[in-house]
Design a protein around this motif. Structure first.
Motif, PDB file in Angstrom:
ATOM      1  N   GLY A  76      -0.282 -12.613  -1.992  1.00 19.43           N
ATOM      2  CA  GLY A  76      -1.613 -13.125  -1.653  1.00 19.43           C
ATOM      3  C   GLY A  76      -1.783 -13.435  -0.184  1.00 19.43           C
ATOM      4  O   GLY A  76      -2.790 -13.073   0.438  1.00 19.43           O
ATOM      5  N   TYR A  77      -0.807 -14.125   0.394  1.00 22.04           N
ATOM      6  CA  TYR A  77      -0.938 -14.491   1.810  1.00 22.04           C
ATOM      7  C   TYR A  77      -0.836 -13.271   2.724  1.00 22.04           C
ATOM      8  O   TYR A  77      -1.305 -13.300   3.863  1.00 22.04           O
ATOM      9  N   MET A  78      -0.212 -12.172   2.219  1.00 20.88           N
ATOM     10  CA  MET A  78      -0.135 -10.948   3.017  1.00 20.88           C
ATOM     11  C   MET A  78      -1.514 -10.271   3.075  1.00 20.88           C
ATOM     12  O   MET A  78      -1.925  -9.773   4.128  1.00 20.88           O
ATOM     13  N   TYR A  79      -2.223 -10.253   1.943  1.00 24.83           N
ATOM     14  CA  TYR A  79      -3.603  -9.769   1.952  1.00 24.83           C
ATOM     15  C   TYR A  79      -4.428 -10.592   2.938  1.00 24.83           C
ATOM     16  O   TYR A  79      -5.250 -10.066   3.693  1.00 24.83           O
ATOM     17  N   ASP A  80      -4.199 -11.894   2.927  1.00 26.84           N
ATOM     18  CA  ASP A  80      -4.955 -12.801   3.788  1.00 26.84           C
ATOM     19  C   ASP A  80      -4.702 -12.499   5.257  1.00 26.84           C
ATOM     20  O   ASP A  80      -5.635 -12.491   6.075  1.00 26.84           O
ATOM     21  N   PHE A  81      -3.428 -12.239   5.606  1.00 26.18           N
ATOM     22  CA  PHE A  81      -3.096 -11.916   7.001  1.00 26.18           C
ATOM     23  C   PHE A  81      -3.802 -10.643   7.438  1.00 26.18           C
ATOM     24  O   PHE A  81      -4.358 -10.578   8.540  1.00 26.18           O
ATOM     25  N   ILE A  82      -3.765  -9.623   6.592  1.00 24.94           N
ATOM     26  CA  ILE A  82      -4.390  -8.338   6.941  1.00 24.94           C
ATOM     27  C   ILE A  82      -5.873  -8.525   7.212  1.00 24.94           C
ATOM     28  O   ILE A  82      -6.400  -8.042   8.224  1.00 24.94           O
ATOM     29  N   GLN A  83      -6.565  -9.251   6.341  1.00 25.86           N
ATOM     30  CA  GLN A  83      -8.010  -9.416   6.522  1.00 25.86           C
ATOM     31  C   GLN A  83      -8.325 -10.307   7.716  1.00 25.86           C
ATOM     32  O   GLN A  83      -9.351 -10.127   8.379  1.00 25.86           O
ATOM     33  N   SER A  84      -7.449 -11.257   8.001  1.00 25.04           N
ATOM     34  CA  SER A  84      -7.653 -12.102   9.177  1.00 25.04           C
ATOM     35  C   SER A  84      -7.562 -11.277  10.451  1.00 25.04           C
ATOM     36  O   SER A  84      -8.311 -11.483  11.409  1.00 25.04           O
ATOM     37  N   PHE A  85      -6.648 -10.306  10.465  1.00 27.54           N
ATOM     38  CA  PHE A  85      -6.479  -9.441  11.636  1.00 27.54           C
ATOM     39  C   PHE A  85      -7.585  -8.386  11.723  1.00 27.54           C
ATOM     40  O   PHE A  85      -8.053  -8.052  12.809  1.00 27.54           O
ATOM     41  N   ALA A  86      -7.992  -7.867  10.566  1.00 34.15           N
ATOM     42  CA  ALA A  86      -9.040  -6.836  10.506  1.00 34.15           C
ATOM     43  C   ALA A  86      -9.975  -7.184   9.342  1.00 34.15           C
ATOM     44  O   ALA A  86      -9.691  -6.823   8.195  1.00 34.15           O
ATOM     45  N   PRO A  87     -11.079  -7.913   9.606  1.00 27.88           N
ATOM     46  CA  PRO A  87     -11.953  -8.416   8.549  1.00 27.88           C
ATOM     47  C   PRO A  87     -12.455  -7.379   7.546  1.00 27.88           C
ATOM     48  O   PRO A  87     -12.725  -7.711   6.387  1.00 27.88           O
ATOM     49  N   HIS A  88     -12.570  -6.109   7.963  1.00 27.65           N
ATOM     50  CA  HIS A  88     -13.059  -5.090   7.030  1.00 27.65           C
ATOM     51  C   HIS A  88     -11.990  -4.675   6.018  1.00 27.65           C
ATOM     52  O   HIS A  88     -12.304  -4.026   5.020  1.00 27.65           O
ATOM     53  N   LEU A  89     -10.734  -5.079   6.247  1.00 29.51           N
ATOM     54  CA  LEU A  89      -9.656  -4.723   5.320  1.00 29.51           C
ATOM     55  C   LEU A  89      -9.531  -5.812   4.251  1.00 29.51           C
ATOM     56  O   LEU A  89      -8.607  -6.628   4.237  1.00 29.51           O
ATOM     57  N   THR A  90     -10.494  -5.817   3.332  1.00 29.26           N
ATOM     58  CA  THR A  90     -10.489  -6.776   2.241  1.00 29.26           C
ATOM     59  C   THR A  90      -9.387  -6.428   1.238  1.00 29.26           C
ATOM     60  O   THR A  90      -8.801  -5.349   1.286  1.00 29.26           O
ATOM     61  N   ARG A  91      -9.147  -7.313   0.313  1.00 21.71           N
ATOM     62  CA  ARG A  91      -8.133  -7.058  -0.720  1.00 21.71           C
ATOM     63  C   ARG A  91      -8.477  -5.791  -1.496  1.00 21.71           C
ATOM     64  O   ARG A  91      -7.599  -4.989  -1.803  1.00 21.71           O
ATOM     65  N   GLU A  92      -9.746  -5.612  -1.821  1.00 21.23           N
ATOM     66  CA  GLU A  92     -10.175  -4.431  -2.569  1.00 21.23           C
ATOM     67  C   GLU A  92      -9.918  -3.149  -1.765  1.00 21.23           C
ATOM     68  O   GLU A  92      -9.478  -2.135  -2.314  1.00 21.23           O
ATOM     69  N   THR A  93     -10.182  -3.213  -0.456  1.00 20.78           N
ATOM     70  CA  THR A  93      -9.971  -2.042   0.396  1.00 20.78           C
ATOM     71  C   THR A  93      -8.492  -1.711   0.509  1.00 20.78           C
ATOM     72  O   THR A  93      -8.090  -0.537   0.452  1.00 20.78           O
ATOM     73  N   VAL A  94      -7.667  -2.741   0.677  1.00 15.06           N
ATOM     74  CA  VAL A  94      -6.215  -2.524   0.771  1.00 15.06           C
ATOM     75  C   VAL A  94      -5.682  -1.927  -0.529  1.00 15.06           C
ATOM     76  O   VAL A  94      -4.879  -0.988  -0.516  1.00 15.06           O
ATOM     77  N   ASP A  95      -6.151  -2.448  -1.672  1.00 15.78           N
ATOM     78  CA  ASP A  95      -5.714  -1.916  -2.960  1.00 15.78           C
ATOM     79  C   ASP A  95      -6.139  -0.455  -3.126  1.00 15.78           C
ATOM     80  O   ASP A  95      -5.397   0.363  -3.683  1.00 15.78           O
ATOM     81  N   ALA A  96      -7.326  -0.135  -2.628  1.00 16.24           N
ATOM     82  CA  ALA A  96      -7.796   1.251  -2.703  1.00 16.24           C
ATOM     83  C   ALA A  96      -6.916   2.158  -1.849  1.00 16.24           C
ATOM     84  O   ALA A  96      -6.607   3.292  -2.232  1.00 16.24           O
ATOM     85  N   ALA A  97      -6.487   1.646  -0.675  1.00 16.97           N
ATOM     86  CA  ALA A  97      -5.603   2.422   0.201  1.00 16.97           C
ATOM     87  C   ALA A  97      -4.244   2.644  -0.465  1.00 16.97           C
ATOM     88  O   ALA A  97      -3.674   3.738  -0.388  1.00 16.97           O
ATOM     89  N   ILE A  98      -3.745   1.610  -1.119  1.00 12.79           N
ATOM     90  CA  ILE A  98      -2.450   1.716  -1.805  1.00 12.79           C
ATOM     91  C   ILE A  98      -2.513   2.763  -2.918  1.00 12.79           C
ATOM     92  O   ILE A  98      -1.544   3.483  -3.168  1.00 12.79           O
ATOM     93  N   ALA A  99      -3.663   2.878  -3.565  1.00  8.56           N
ATOM     94  CA  ALA A  99      -3.814   3.807  -4.691  1.00  8.56           C
ATOM     95  C   ALA A  99      -3.948   5.262  -4.249  1.00  8.56           C
ATOM     96  O   ALA A  99      -3.851   6.175  -5.083  1.00  8.56           O
ATOM     97  N   CYS A 100      -4.158   5.495  -2.962  1.00  8.23           N
ATOM     98  CA  CYS A 100      -4.322   6.873  -2.477  1.00  8.23           C
ATOM     99  C   CYS A 100      -3.009   7.649  -2.574  1.00  8.23           C
ATOM    100  O   CYS A 100      -1.935   7.107  -2.348  1.00  8.23           O
ATOM    101  N   HIS A 101      -3.140   8.943  -2.876  1.00 11.77           N
ATOM    102  CA  HIS A 101      -1.958   9.795  -3.007  1.00 11.77           C
ATOM    103  C   HIS A 101      -1.767  10.748  -1.827  1.00 11.77           C
ATOM    104  O   HIS A 101      -0.790  11.481  -1.769  1.00 11.77           O
TER     105      HIS A 101
END
Length: 324
Positions: free
Chosen positions: A282-307
């Motif tokens: 959870g806090y890792m998602y928080d760090f990412i969005q703090s550094f880049a606000p457009h990288l929400t948890r949903e966006t990061v999860d979508a990136a992880i799901a890419c093949h």
């Protein structure tokens, strides 16, 4: 086969085959490590390390493959621990970041300061290096996140997400001839010795590409990884400095004249990357969005799901990145 044995061969390989140094880092005995490695080799029926007397000399071809798989196993084990920690106490843990001097000095301080205030029981570790070193650290699990502009694309196991776009500024002493050039051109710039980043650092490739496209050969007389070092040598009269715009401080650099170079060089994109298969707490998602606000948890999860990289690029195709 024991996890401890896999840990030993992995650590020995990453301590330049120095068993003594490995034992010190793991708070165990040198004979104990050597014995466990021998037991593993006997079980597998192949040597992981070649030896000369009691000294390890190099990793065998079989050992290279075994150590690679061992690293993957150890990372999976670490992910299991992270899952357990997430459910036992999501406010405690560790976060290791690999980045360059420019990011550490100019882009990350407010993000890290805010993060530490909100997650005081998360131990934050920063590793600085070249973009290539940073990418390697993320790929082998030394760091959780790699933040850099160059080299991340060379590692297929990293999931890379764009954070922001930036360009360069030219710094010169007051009364320098370039301050009278309007508009400033690459040809004007190429007439003076240049002090800038080491190749492979902080968007240096964009600089080289711009000069090459115009058929110009810049006189790069001094390079450094640190923007503050570059500005120091500009003050000494060594040459014209080219640094990231974010690395210019109006107060501390008031003795220098800053010239906009955004029309001379294509902008660069800083990205944050992590190895595929990383368990994001959870806090890792928080760090990412703090550094880049457009990288929400949903966006990061979508990136992880890419093949594929094509799928990943499609997610960010229409994203308007902030510019610094």
């Amino acid at each position: 086969m024991k996890l401890q044995q896999l840990r030993y061969i992995w650590e020995v390989a990453h301590h330049d085959l120095n068993v003594s140094a490995t034992a010190q880092s793991l708070y165990t005995s040198q004979p104990g490590i050597s014995k466990q490695i021998r037991l593993l080799e006997d079980e597998l029926g192949v040597e992981v390390f070649s030896r000369s007397g009691k000294h390890l000399t190099h990793i065998t071809p079989a050992g290279e493959e075994i150590i690679k798989v061992a690293g993957e196993v150890l990372r999976k084990v670490e992910s299991i621990k992270q899952v357990a920690l997430e459910f036992s106490d999501e406010s405690k843990g560790n976060l290791a970041i690999g980045t360059t001097h420019t990011q550490a000095r100019y882009a990350l301080p407010p993000v890290i300061s805010d993060f530490i205030q909100r997650f005081p029981e998360v131990a934050l570790h920063m590793h600085q290096g070249t973009p290539m070193q940073i990418s390697e650290m993320a790929a082998d699990g030394t760091v959780d996140f790699a933040i850099a502009t160059e080299a991340l694309s060379l590692f297929n196991d990293l999931i890379m997400m764009p954070c922001y776009r930036w360009n360069r500024s030219i710094v010169v002493p007051k009364d320098h001839p370039l301050t009278k050039c309007s508009p400033l051109s690459l040809k004007d710039l190429a007439e003076f010795p240049i002090v800038t980043y080491v190749f492979g650092f902080t968007g240096r490739s964009k600089l080289d590409e711009a000069f090459e496209k115009e058929g110009l050969k810049p006189k790069v007389v001094f390079t450094a990884a640190d923007a503050d070092v570059i500005k120091t040598y500009v003050r000494l009269g060594l040459g014209v400095g080219i640094v990231a715009h974010m690395a210019v401080d109006p107060e501390t650099d008031s003795d220098l004249v800053t010239l906009d170079a955004s029309h001379l060089f294509a902008s660069s994109v800083t990205k944050i990357g992590f190895r595929r298969g990383t368990y994001i707490r959870g806090y890792m998602y928080d760090f990412i969005q703090s550094f880049a606000p457009h990288l929400t948890r949903e966006t990061v999860d979508a990136a992880i799901a890419c093949h594929s990289k094509i799928e990943l690029d499609a997610i960010f195709k229409d994203v308007e990145l902030p510019v610094y």
